[in-house]
Design an enzyme around this catalytic site. Structure first.
Site, PDB file in Angstrom:
ATOM      1  N   SER A 136       0.784  -1.236  -0.052  1.00 27.93           N
ATOM      2  CA  SER A 136      -0.095  -0.135   0.054  1.00 27.93           C
ATOM      3  C   SER A 136       0.865   1.301   0.034  1.00 27.93           C
ATOM      4  O   SER A 136       1.850   1.422   0.629  1.00 27.93           O
ATOM      5  CB  SER A 136      -0.798   0.105   1.264  1.00 27.93           C
ATOM      6  OG  SER A 136      -1.683   1.144   1.376  1.00 27.93           O
ATOM      7  N   TYR A 149      -1.964  -0.348  10.397  1.00 22.35           N
ATOM      8  CA  TYR A 149      -1.995  -0.846   8.807  1.00 22.35           C
ATOM      9  C   TYR A 149      -0.659  -0.284   8.100  1.00 22.35           C
ATOM     10  O   TYR A 149      -0.301  -1.019   7.406  1.00 22.35           O
ATOM     11  CB  TYR A 149      -3.321  -0.053   8.347  1.00 22.35           C
ATOM     12  CG  TYR A 149      -3.320  -0.525   6.695  1.00 22.35           C
ATOM     13  CD1 TYR A 149      -4.208  -1.403   6.530  1.00 22.35           C
ATOM     14  CD2 TYR A 149      -3.155   0.360   5.879  1.00 22.35           C
ATOM     15  CE1 TYR A 149      -4.428  -1.911   5.257  1.00 22.35           C
ATOM     16  CE2 TYR A 149      -3.240   0.125   4.415  1.00 22.35           C
ATOM     17  CZ  TYR A 149      -4.045  -1.122   4.226  1.00 22.35           C
ATOM     18  OH  TYR A 149      -4.121  -1.478   2.837  1.00 22.35           O
TER      19      TYR A 149
END
Length: 253
Positions: A136, A149
């Site tokens: 990501s 995350y």
């Protein structure tokens, strides 16, 4: 003619579902893993040719190891692995309130899971095959309250180059780090609104990404054409990470 059999984790919803459909459309056989029983049932009922589904928690080592033995007995070798499974909502409470249970579960699924898949599945790959980890852009950029995350995805990028060195030259390992990918139509049981025109306009590419944008790059990285590429991270974000963004009038905020 089949292009081979690949394993995709998190295959039943979101980006994983988009990639599953893409690879099936390009004549791959797909073994799709997911923990979401509802999404698996929805996908199974579609009866897509070339698709086999397994309910699995990628953070459960015993389950991953058992599946590896099953694959070896029933299917033999794989031609590629896409580590996509993740707890994808990046936000949580403030760092002062961050639950240790949440932190550990996000790292378990988003980072330990890919490690376990590689640990127990890499030996099923044919020499010359490849692994693609889905990272990501949040490994490099953050918004408030996204520590778990961001940390997991940052770790996955480091894991990628470590695996590339350890598993090479027989197996290549690369990472794709998507930015904003519209998966609003790929969420079984949910009714998510699509991006707005303003959402699209802010991207230098003129639009929000689609699952096919990521899947097409994954397909290339799994192919023999990418034989000299390993240990790398590829950003797929429509140019957003290169755009300098300042508020026009900070005093108004």
């Amino acid at each position: 003619m089949s292009q081979g059999k690949i394993l995709i984790t998190g295959a039943a919803r979101g980006l994983g579902l988009g990639m599953t459909r893409y690879f099936l459309q390009h004549d791959y056989q797909v073994l799709g893993l997911d923990i979401d029983k509802y999404a698996l049932t929805e996908l199974d009922e579609a009866q897509l040719p070339g698709l086999q589904l397994v309910h699995l928690d990628v953070a459960d080592e015993q389950s991953v190891q058992t599946l590896s033995r099953l694959i070896e007995r029933q299917f033999g070798r794989l031609t590629g692995i896409v580590n996509n499974a993740a707890i994808s909502l990046p936000y949580h409470e403030s760092i002062q309130q961050l639950s240790l249970v949440h932190w550990q579960r996000v790292l378990a699924v988003n980072l330990t899971g890919p490690m376990l898949i590689c640990k127990h599945m890499a030996n099923l790959l044919r020499p010359g095959s490849a692994i693609v980890n889905i990272g990501s852009t949040r490994a490099h950029q953050s918004e408030p309250d996204s520590e778990a995350y961001a940390a997991a995805k940052g770790g996955l990028i480091a894991l990628t180059h470590a695996l590339a060195v350890s598993l090479g030259p027989e197996i290549r390992v690369n990472a794709i780090s998507p930015g904003w990918i519209d998966v609003s139509a790929l969420q079984p049981g949910k009714n998510e609104p699509p991006p707005s025109p303003a959402d699209h306009r802010q991207h230098p590419a003129g639009r929000v990404g689609e699952a096919e944008d990521v899947a097409a790059l994954a397909r290339f990285l799994l192919s023999a054409e990418a034989g000299f590429i390993t240990g790398q991270e590829f950003i797929v974000d429509g140019g957003m990470s290169k755009r300098m963004i300042y508020l026009d009038n900070p005093a108004a905020e």
